[in-house]
Design an enzyme around this catalytic site. Structure first.
Site, mmCIF file in Angstrom:
data_model
loop_
_atom_site.group_PDB
_atom_site.id
_atom_site.type_symbol
_atom_site.label_atom_id
_atom_site.label_comp_id
_atom_site.label_asym_id
_atom_site.label_seq_id
_atom_site.Cartn_x
_atom_site.Cartn_y
_atom_site.Cartn_z
ATOM 1 C CD GLU A 247 -4.055 3.743 -1.110
ATOM 2 O OE1 GLU A 247 -5.091 3.286 -1.617
ATOM 3 O OE2 GLU A 247 -3.958 3.982 0.096
ATOM 4 C CG ASP B 253 -1.950 1.047 1.233
ATOM 5 O OD1 ASP B 253 -3.119 0.729 0.965
ATOM 6 O OD2 ASP B 253 -1.593 2.233 1.478
HETATM 7 N N1 LIG Z 1 -5.257 9.638 -8.156
HETATM 8 C C1 LIG Z 1 -5.897 8.561 -7.729
HETATM 9 N N2 LIG Z 1 -6.212 8.444 -6.439
HETATM 10 C C2 LIG Z 1 -6.845 7.346 -5.995
HETATM 11 C C3 LIG Z 1 -7.190 6.320 -6.887
HETATM 12 N N3 LIG Z 1 -7.810 5.341 -6.185
HETATM 13 C C4 LIG Z 1 -7.824 5.767 -4.892
HETATM 14 N N4 LIG Z 1 -7.245 6.972 -4.760
HETATM 15 C C5 LIG Z 1 -7.070 7.801 -3.585
HETATM 16 O O1 LIG Z 1 -6.104 7.210 -2.734
HETATM 17 C C6 LIG Z 1 -6.275 7.794 -1.444
HETATM 18 C C7 LIG Z 1 -6.020 6.757 -0.373
HETATM 19 O O2 LIG Z 1 -6.001 7.417 0.848
HETATM 20 P P1 LIG Z 1 -5.882 6.687 2.212
HETATM 21 O O3 LIG Z 1 -6.644 5.403 2.199
HETATM 22 O O4 LIG Z 1 -6.241 7.671 3.290
HETATM 23 O O5 LIG Z 1 -4.395 6.262 2.320
HETATM 24 P P2 LIG Z 1 -3.053 7.107 2.368
HETATM 25 O O6 LIG Z 1 -3.259 8.571 2.205
HETATM 26 O O7 LIG Z 1 -2.130 6.461 1.387
HETATM 27 O O8 LIG Z 1 -2.542 6.840 3.809
HETATM 28 P P3 LIG Z 1 -1.806 5.572 4.336
HETATM 29 O O9 LIG Z 1 -2.239 4.398 3.494
HETATM 30 O O10 LIG Z 1 -2.256 5.435 5.754
HETATM 31 O O11 LIG Z 1 -0.363 5.813 4.219
HETATM 32 C C8 LIG Z 1 -7.705 8.346 -1.394
HETATM 33 O O12 LIG Z 1 -7.627 9.758 -1.343
HETATM 34 C C9 LIG Z 1 -8.305 7.928 -2.733
HETATM 35 O O13 LIG Z 1 -9.186 8.887 -3.257
HETATM 36 C C10 LIG Z 1 -6.868 6.469 -8.264
HETATM 37 O O14 LIG Z 1 -7.130 5.624 -9.125
HETATM 38 N N5 LIG Z 1 -6.226 7.607 -8.650
#
Ligand SMILES: Nc1nc2c(ncn2[C@@H]2O[C@H](COP(=O)(O)OP(=O)(O)OP(=O)(O)O)[C@@H](O)[C@H]2O)c(=O)[nH]1
Length: 360
Positions: free
Chosen positions: A281, A238
């Site tokens: 992600e 992740d």
């Molecule tokens: N640009 C983009 N963002 C995405 C996509 N899929 C998910 N996200 C974003 O990825 C972010 C994941 O955030 P969190 O689950 O809070 O995780 P994080 O900010 O990486 O925090 P930690 O995992 O705790 O390190 C969210 O803001 C989603 O909107 C995508 O296909 N493209």
């Protein structure tokens, strides 16, 4: 029952492809059988001399046997399918014309054989080959009819032969045009199936395997390892603080990070490993025939490469890191249990300050 299965496999082959080829051969044998029955009937009625009847019967049976052996041995002899199909079609056309010349009252029945040969070629020859084959068949028919009319005009009236010729040529042109169309539609269908398969198995953004495809691969691996009992590892990966990247540089930059991650992470994997986009992600890595220490080493190597990865659209000073949990799937354990343990290890890695790999 088992004896019947063994016999079928022996006669028609073991693979579905060979069985399809042999089904075509069996259909040809049926048509030949029908034609030779007509020959026997006309010989019995005294309309065909026994010497000619015996000769064409021997020719028909011998050709069936020769093509049977060639078709069965084609994969081992490395003979392309279309080449044999072409030879078979050429022989069938000549044989059909010989029967037309030899038979008496029922010779008109042989005319339907020519379009039938073209139909049989619909899936094995290219349209141009089929057109040439049809043209040769029509030319052969014209030559045969001319020879018959010239040799015995009273028995083969010119008018009758012209009517037969015109109708058969019309049939040949129609069937050839339809097989060309079939060929084109088949090409489109193959392309469409390829596209659907790609869409169904690939993540659009990263071009990695998608979650559905990974689930299929896991099921496949589960049945494979039930027999082999080899070590298999799974890892959940992740990206750290991904939301912050989106918030700071925009969603498009976030997408660019995901694409770069997929490209660079994929480059560190061995040929048997599969990386799939599991969610936003989050990525799932399947590593067959891999011990836990080897799997951890693979992911640490990946982490080093990702940390050094430049990403367009974001500040070059920002380094991308990830947290990962890796688990060895125990023998007889379902993969979802190993994935659950990898998930717990990944959350511990996040809680430990991120940018690390923990084994479950
Ligand atoms: N640009 C983009 N963002 C995405 C996509 N899929 C998910 N996200 C974003 O990825 C972010 C994941 O955030 P969190 O689950 O809070 O995780 P994080 O900010 O990486 O925090 P930690 O995992 O705790 O390190 C969210 O803001 C989603 O909107 C995508 O296909 N493209």
């Amino acid at each position: 029952m088992r004896l019947l299965q063994t016999l079928t496999r022996l006669v028609f082959g073991a693979t579905p492809k060979m069985r399809r080829v042999m089904a075509y051969w069996a259909s040809t044998a049926l048509v030949y059988g029908f034609c030779l029955t007509i020959v026997a009937h006309e010989q019995a009625a005294g309309a065909v001399p026994a010497s000619q009847a015996n000769l064409v019967t021997a020719l028909g049976v011998a050709s069936l046997l020769v093509f049977y052996i060639l078709l069965r041995c084609a994969p081992r002899l490395n003979i392309a399918n279309w080449k044999l199909a072409l030879r078979q079609a050429q022989f069938a056309i000549i044989f059909d014309l010989v029967l037309y010349a030899v038979l008496d009252t029922l010779r008109g029945a042989m005319l339907i054989g020519l379009p039938v040969v073209i139909v049989f070629c619909a899936f094995s020859l290219r349209p141009r080959q089929t057109v040439v084959l049809s043209a040769c068949a029509v030319a052969g028919l014209a030559a045969t009819m001319t020879a018959l009319v010239l040799s015995n005009p009273a028995h083969y009236p010119l008018y009758n032969e012209c009517v037969y010729f015109a109708l058969t040529t019309f049939g040949m042109v129609s069937v050839t045009a339809i097989t060309g169309e079939l060929h084109r539609l088949r090409g489109q269908l193959v392309e469409a199936v390829d596209t659907i398969r790609t869409l169904a198995t690939t993540d659009e953004l990263t071009l990695l395997a998608n979650r559905r495809h990974m689930n299929d691969l896991l099921a496949l691996e589960q049945s494979r390892r039930a027999a082999s009992r080899q070590h298999v590892c799974v890892a959940l990966i992740d990206i750290d603080f991904f939301k912050a990247i989106n918030d700071k540089f925009g969603h498009a930059a976030g997408d660019a990070v995901l694409k770069s991650f997929a490209r660079e992470a994929g480059a560190t994997l061995r040929s048997g490993d599969t990386l799939a986009r599991w969610g936003g992600e989050e990525f799932l890595l399947l590593m067959p025939d891999t011990r836990l220490d080897e799997a951890t080493a693979v992911i640490e190597r990946m982490a080093a490469r990702i940390a050094a990865m430049p990403v367009a659209d974001i500040d070059p000073s920002v380094r991308i890191t990830f947290s990962a949990g890796v688990a060895a799937s125990l023998p007889l354990e379902r993969f979802d249990q190993a994935i659950h343990r990898a998930d717990e290890a990944m959350y511990r890695a996040k809680a430990n300050g991120r940018n690390c790999v923990l084994a479950a």
